[in-house]
Motif scaffolding. Sequence first.
Motif, mmCIF file in Angstrom:
data_model
loop_
_atom_site.group_PDB
_atom_site.id
_atom_site.type_symbol
_atom_site.label_atom_id
_atom_site.label_comp_id
_atom_site.label_asym_id
_atom_site.label_seq_id
_atom_site.Cartn_x
_atom_site.Cartn_y
_atom_site.Cartn_z
ATOM 1 N N ALA A 113 0.856 -1.194 0.000
ATOM 2 C CA ALA A 113 0.000 0.000 0.000
ATOM 3 C C ALA A 113 0.892 1.244 0.000
ATOM 4 C CB ALA A 113 -0.911 0.011 1.219
ATOM 5 N N PHE A 114 0.324 2.385 -0.412
ATOM 6 C CA PHE A 114 1.148 3.593 -0.579
ATOM 7 C C PHE A 114 1.767 4.049 0.737
ATOM 8 C CE2 PHE A 114 -0.716 7.403 1.306
ATOM 9 C CZ PHE A 114 -1.970 6.959 1.694
ATOM 10 N N LYS A 115 1.209 3.605 1.852
ATOM 11 C CA LYS A 115 1.711 4.058 3.147
ATOM 12 C C LYS A 115 3.192 3.717 3.356
ATOM 13 C CE LYS A 115 -2.717 4.329 5.503
ATOM 14 N NZ LYS A 115 -3.624 4.027 4.369
ATOM 15 N N ASP A 146 -4.347 -0.862 6.537
ATOM 16 C CA ASP A 146 -3.019 -0.903 5.945
ATOM 17 C C ASP A 146 -1.924 -0.327 6.836
ATOM 18 O OD1 ASP A 146 -4.168 -2.012 3.697
ATOM 19 O OD2 ASP A 146 -4.579 -0.047 2.815
ATOM 20 N N PRO A 257 -7.644 8.991 -3.986
ATOM 21 C CA PRO A 257 -8.583 8.292 -3.098
ATOM 22 C C PRO A 257 -8.249 8.651 -1.653
ATOM 23 C CG PRO A 257 -7.464 6.747 -4.590
ATOM 24 C CD PRO A 257 -6.745 8.057 -4.693
ATOM 25 N N SER A 258 -9.206 9.201 -0.923
ATOM 26 C CA SER A 258 -8.863 9.793 0.368
ATOM 27 C C SER A 258 -9.657 9.239 1.547
ATOM 28 C CB SER A 258 -9.065 11.308 0.313
ATOM 29 O OG SER A 258 -8.195 11.866 -0.643
ATOM 30 N N GLY A 259 -8.999 9.266 2.698
ATOM 31 C CA GLY A 259 -9.632 8.870 3.954
ATOM 32 C C GLY A 259 -9.302 9.930 4.986
ATOM 33 N N ASN A 260 -8.125 9.796 5.603
ATOM 34 C CA ASN A 260 -7.715 10.764 6.608
ATOM 35 C C ASN A 260 -7.075 12.021 6.034
ATOM 36 O OD1 ASN A 260 -8.497 10.291 9.254
ATOM 37 N ND2 ASN A 260 -7.183 8.489 9.349
ATOM 38 N N PHE A 261 -7.077 12.151 4.715
ATOM 39 C CA PHE A 261 -6.662 13.390 4.052
ATOM 40 C C PHE A 261 -5.155 13.634 4.092
ATOM 41 C CE2 PHE A 261 -6.911 18.093 3.264
ATOM 42 C CZ PHE A 261 -7.747 18.067 2.169
ATOM 43 N N GLY A 262 -4.361 12.569 4.380
ATOM 44 C CA GLY A 262 -2.917 12.758 4.414
ATOM 45 C C GLY A 262 -2.331 12.790 3.000
ATOM 46 N N ASN A 263 -2.783 11.857 2.180
ATOM 47 C CA ASN A 263 -2.226 11.729 0.844
ATOM 48 C C ASN A 263 -2.508 12.972 -0.010
ATOM 49 O OD1 ASN A 263 -0.936 10.540 -1.305
ATOM 50 N ND2 ASN A 263 -2.364 8.818 -1.516
ATOM 51 N N SER A 311 -9.866 1.189 3.755
ATOM 52 C CA SER A 311 -8.865 2.162 4.195
ATOM 53 C C SER A 311 -9.329 3.600 3.980
ATOM 54 C CB SER A 311 -7.542 1.923 3.479
ATOM 55 O OG SER A 311 -7.101 0.617 3.749
ATOM 56 N N MET A 312 -10.500 3.762 3.371
ATOM 57 C CA MET A 312 -11.077 5.100 3.221
ATOM 58 C C MET A 312 -12.308 5.257 4.105
ATOM 59 S SD MET A 312 -10.725 4.998 -0.885
ATOM 60 C CE MET A 312 -11.647 6.475 -1.298
ATOM 61 N N HIS A 391 -9.740 0.752 -3.831
ATOM 62 C CA HIS A 391 -9.424 2.149 -3.487
ATOM 63 C C HIS A 391 -8.989 2.911 -4.728
ATOM 64 C CE1 HIS A 391 -8.878 -0.330 0.076
ATOM 65 N NE2 HIS A 391 -9.214 0.726 0.802
ATOM 66 N N THR A 416 -3.257 3.260 -4.789
ATOM 67 C CA THR A 416 -2.907 3.312 -3.364
ATOM 68 C C THR A 416 -2.689 1.933 -2.749
ATOM 69 O OG1 THR A 416 -5.238 3.532 -2.779
ATOM 70 C CG2 THR A 416 -3.954 5.560 -2.907
ATOM 71 N N ALA A 417 -3.153 0.870 -3.403
ATOM 72 C CA ALA A 417 -2.882 -0.480 -2.878
ATOM 73 C C ALA A 417 -2.913 -1.476 -4.022
ATOM 74 C CB ALA A 417 -3.893 -0.875 -1.818
HETATM 75 C C1 LIG Z 1 -4.656 4.896 3.878
HETATM 76 C C2 LIG Z 1 -5.236 4.588 2.556
HETATM 77 C C3 LIG Z 1 -6.041 5.526 1.852
HETATM 78 C C4 LIG Z 1 -6.407 6.868 2.443
HETATM 79 O O1 LIG Z 1 -5.322 7.733 2.519
HETATM 80 P P1 LIG Z 1 -5.376 9.033 3.431
HETATM 81 O O2 LIG Z 1 -4.003 9.583 3.429
HETATM 82 O O3 LIG Z 1 -5.806 8.567 4.799
HETATM 83 O O4 LIG Z 1 -6.382 9.978 2.827
HETATM 84 C C5 LIG Z 1 -6.491 5.185 0.594
HETATM 85 N N1 LIG Z 1 -6.221 3.981 0.037
HETATM 86 C C6 LIG Z 1 -5.466 3.054 0.679
HETATM 87 C C7 LIG Z 1 -5.224 1.740 0.021
HETATM 88 C C8 LIG Z 1 -4.946 3.323 1.957
HETATM 89 O O5 LIG Z 1 -4.202 2.388 2.584
#
Ligand SMILES: *Cc1c(COP(=O)(O)O)cnc(C)c1O
Length: 468
Positions: A113-115, A146, A257-263, A311-312, A391, A416-417
């Motif tokens: 995953a991009f993390k 992730d 693709p966003s969840g916690n808005f970090g990316n 993850s979103m 995602h 992102t994954a």
């Molecule tokens: C964490 C994650 C996201 C969301 O990223 P944010 O930085 O939290 O917005 C999207 N896709 C995947 C696969 C992730 O692991």
Amino acid sequence: MKYFSTRDASQQKRSFTEVLLEGLAPDGGLYVPETYPEVSKDLLTKFRYLTYKQMAYEIISLFVGDAIESSDLKKLIHKTYSASVFGSESVTPVEQISNGIYLQDLSTGPSLAFKDLAMQFLGHAMDYELSRRGQTLTILGASSGDTVSAAEEAMRGKECINVVMLTPRDGMSSFQKAQAGSILDDNIFNIALAAPFDRCQDLVKSINKDIPFKQKYKIGAVNSINWGRICAQIVYYFKGYLSITNSNDEWIDAVVPSGNFGNVLAAYIAKKMGLPIRRLIVSTNENDVLDVFFKTGTYQQKSVKVTSSPSMDISKASNIERYFFDLLDRNANVLSDYMSEFETTKQIDFSELLAKIQIETGFFSGASNHQERLSIIQKIYQASQRVIDPHTAAGVKVALEYQQKDDSLPYLCVETAKPTKFEEAIQEALGFLPKRPAQFIGLEDKQQRFFDLNDHEDDIKSFIVERL
Ligand SMILES: *Cc1c(COP(=O)(O)O)cnc(C)c1O
């Protein structure tokens, strides 16, 4: 370069390494750089001839300032972004997947995953700084997704760091569970609780509120509000832009693709630094807090729905505070008032700023549901034989939607994954399982280690006291 908290009007300054180890500011705010460094057109031209790791050094060093000796920083960045960790020297290769739509693969790292791109840097940088200071740190976190495997892959074997991750016993996919559980290094502790994810998160929060305990046992965090992660993520937007343009006069739209808005925050900062990104298009799933915000200016926390892009799945986006800070012309007092109001009402109304949000800062958005993501997975497979994860599909869906209205610029989407992490959705969309990378074949059969504990704060604390 110095940093201060979004909620501190006196702007007490911190260095990059202080912010790296501290994570969240003590006043509850997020650390931001005092300015965004500018990347001139000449410098951008120079970047066109650099490898990923060389460019990562150029960009990250702007944010590190004099907090880490430059020869040391170069060494740790080169170690982080090596081909043996990310598959190739290009680290985040870009491919065209349909006319005008480009996909940048951010999931080439060890946890798929991009993390990894930020977490691997964080691991090396934290380890460096802790050994320089002769200190140790226990990273305490909670995740159902992730973050667990990305953090544990990055921290495994690091002498100054222990990792304690709280996970819901029944809340992870069998792949994700096996990915984390099979990391058997002595400094990695996976805790399984018979509790849902929210409960795990609450336990982490309440342990962090016990300041004497936190200080005595040196508890730290690596969640996405850590500035070290954001800063490392800025690099790949430069790389993505340079991969699909030939001159610095060209513009692109980016879809994230966003969840916690970090990316997407990293993409926003890259734009602020001078990267020619016209629109920052945020894509959400059924949990559409961000989509509603960028369409109306009203930000409202909602209860989380479980989706096929887990993850979103968020109720609020922790990193958005950094963007709000800029939106309010970096006025910490005004922001603090809004944030304390949000604590009680769960809502912030910026509808009067909607023109500024869209026109000046370039933010737009879209959303998708399960069926729409499945049909995008099918469509992209038919067009390019490429299997994308749910995602990534959420992003591509929104990109195609925007392209119908405006195809004047190329769209940069981020992968992102890898689909292997979400096999069930791929099976449902395509009728077969995605091909697993060799190192993950038989993953679920490997030995796994989880520590079963009760979901009581005291039990977790005693575990930390006894084991670490
Ligand atoms: C964490 C994650 C996201 C969301 O990223 P944010 O930085 O939290 O917005 C999207 N896709 C995947 C696969 C992730 O692991």
